[in-house]
Design a protein around this motif. Structure first.
Motif, PDB file in Angstrom:
ATOM      1  N   ALA A   1      -3.269   6.846  -0.056  1.00 15.47           N
ATOM      2  CA  ALA A   1      -4.432   7.018  -0.169  1.00 15.47           C
ATOM      3  C   ALA A   1      -5.036   8.640  -0.317  1.00 15.47           C
ATOM      4  CB  ALA A   1      -5.034   6.529   1.135  1.00 15.47           C
TER       5      ALA A   1
ATOM      6  N   LEU B   1       0.919  -1.262   0.075  1.00 12.92           N
ATOM      7  CA  LEU B   1       0.046  -0.037  -0.145  1.00 12.92           C
ATOM      8  C   LEU B   1       0.966   1.337  -0.059  1.00 12.92           C
ATOM      9  CD1 LEU B   1      -2.723   1.497   0.461  1.00 12.92           C
ATOM     10  CD2 LEU B   1      -2.416   1.209   2.612  1.00 12.92           C
TER      11      LEU B   1
ATOM     12  N   LEU C   1      -7.382   3.619  -2.641  1.00 15.53           N
ATOM     13  CA  LEU C   1      -6.101   3.344  -2.128  1.00 15.53           C
ATOM     14  C   LEU C   1      -5.265   3.098  -3.400  1.00 15.53           C
ATOM     15  CD1 LEU C   1      -7.377   0.535   0.601  1.00 15.53           C
ATOM     16  CD2 LEU C   1      -6.617   3.162   0.925  1.00 15.53           C
TER      17      LEU C   1
END
Ligand code: CU
Length: 351
Positions: free
Chosen positions: A264, A261, A328
């Motif tokens: 965001a 990740l 995301l």
């Protein structure tokens, strides 16, 4: 960022997250999901240990959320009554679909429990009346009718609520459903006993529903337990001043390669950062991290006391019962848009 010192935000989390609200149970999700709800509630009460202390001693972020999921919801969405094209035309969005209109919500509900469950009702602020419907062909005519007694999902099976079949009917809409935005819904389940009767045990699952015109594209990662802290700034919220909030979730990577990740973003806040909580001289601090690895076949929890997605400069109050869209970005190029329900999950779990 290079060459600069990362700003550190100091926040005494003890003020924000009362210690007694943190049930701590060291069980894997599978163990957990297969226990009856009553047993789980008893365990919760027995094991109310000081979450903060434990997580500090071990340096492990404990995910309370990871363990209380009793149904796995995926692919949820609600049909827009105002499309982006319509809202960009000369027509006002209000004219496109008057309040009091209807819409429908869809999702896949997976039941990981050893007992059958029944979706008995759904509630949302977005509609005055919510009914569970099914669509059937009567001759050549498609008809909708309320489902008697709710939608039953057998143990270890799933139910698809999709156009042309079961769906959650929203009647007497209290707001326009604008494409690209999101609403919150509470799914009320009953756990059934072996003879298929209500056992008396119930649970409620709160989800966000993205407002779309067609089903969301499936993605590789499985994201569950999504919630965002209210930030109302009126003293009733759990974050100070209404200017910041945090989003929590768990990410499961069923693939064979590690994912990461990276970032965001949301229209609800000017700045979105991935943070971790660390301890500095008895004070909990948050600081930005560059990303979060999601190893193959593993679940990573972003949870209170650990990693979280921080919303800074929130543009408007985030009120319990609402939902925001969060996007995301992952290293592989995968992008996932989530509807984040705003509510105090810790408070709900402790009650
Ligand atoms: Cu933070």
């Amino acid at each position: 960022m290079s060459g600069q010192t990362e700003p550190t935000i100091t926040l005494d989390v003890r003020e924000i997250i009362p210690r007694e609200r943190h049930p701590l149970i060291l069980k894997t999700f599978d163990d957990w999901a297969h226990r009856s709800l009553r047993k789980r509630i008893i365990m919760l009460r027995k094991l109310l240990v000081p979450f903060m202390l434990f997580s500090l001693v071990t340096g492990v972020a404990i995910s309370a959320q990871e363990m209380d999921t009793a149904a796995i919801i995926s692919g949820a969405w609600v049909r827009a009554t105002v499309t982006t094209a319509a809202s960009q035309s000369e027509e006002t969005p209000e004219a496109a679909m008057p309040m009091g209109g209807v819409s429908a919500a869809y999702m896949i509900i997976e039941n990981p429990l050893a007992n059958a469950i029944r979706l008995s009702s759904v509630e949302t602020n977005a509609a005055a009346v919510v009914e569970l419907h099914e669509t059937q062909m009567q001759g050549d005519v498609m008809q909708m009718r309320p489902v008697e007694g709710g939608i039953v999902i057998a143990a270890n099976e799933s139910a698809a609520l999709q156009p042309g079949g079961f769906h959650v009917m929203l009647l007497d809409l209290q707001q326009n459903l604008v494409e690209g935005e999101a609403i919150q819904a509470a799914l009320n389940f009953e756990i059934l006993d072996d003879s298929g009767e209500a056992s008396g045990e119930t649970f409620t699952q709160i989800i966000g529903l993205p407002i779309l015109t067609e089903p969301p594209a499936p993605h590789t990662l499985i994201i569950q337990n999504v919630w965002g802290r209210p930030a109302a700034g009126d003293g009733s919220d759990t974050m100070p001043a209404g200017s910041v909030s945090a989003v929590y979730l768990t990410i499961y990577n069923p693939g064979e390669t590690q994912e990461r990740l990276l970032a965001a973003e949301t229209e609800a806040a000017d700045i979105v950062e991935i943070h971790e909580v660390t301890m500095q001289n008895d004070v909990m601090q948050m600081r930005p991290v560059e990303g979060v690895d999601i190893p193959a076949s593993e679940t990573v929890a972003l949870a209170p006391g650990g990693l979280h997605i921080m919303l800074l400069d929130v543009r408007q109050p985030l009120l319990t019962g609402e939902a925001i869209m969060l996007h995301l970005h992952f290293e592989s190029g995968e992008e996932i848009s989530l509807a984040v329900p705003i509510y105090d999950r810790l408070m709900m779990m402790a009650s």
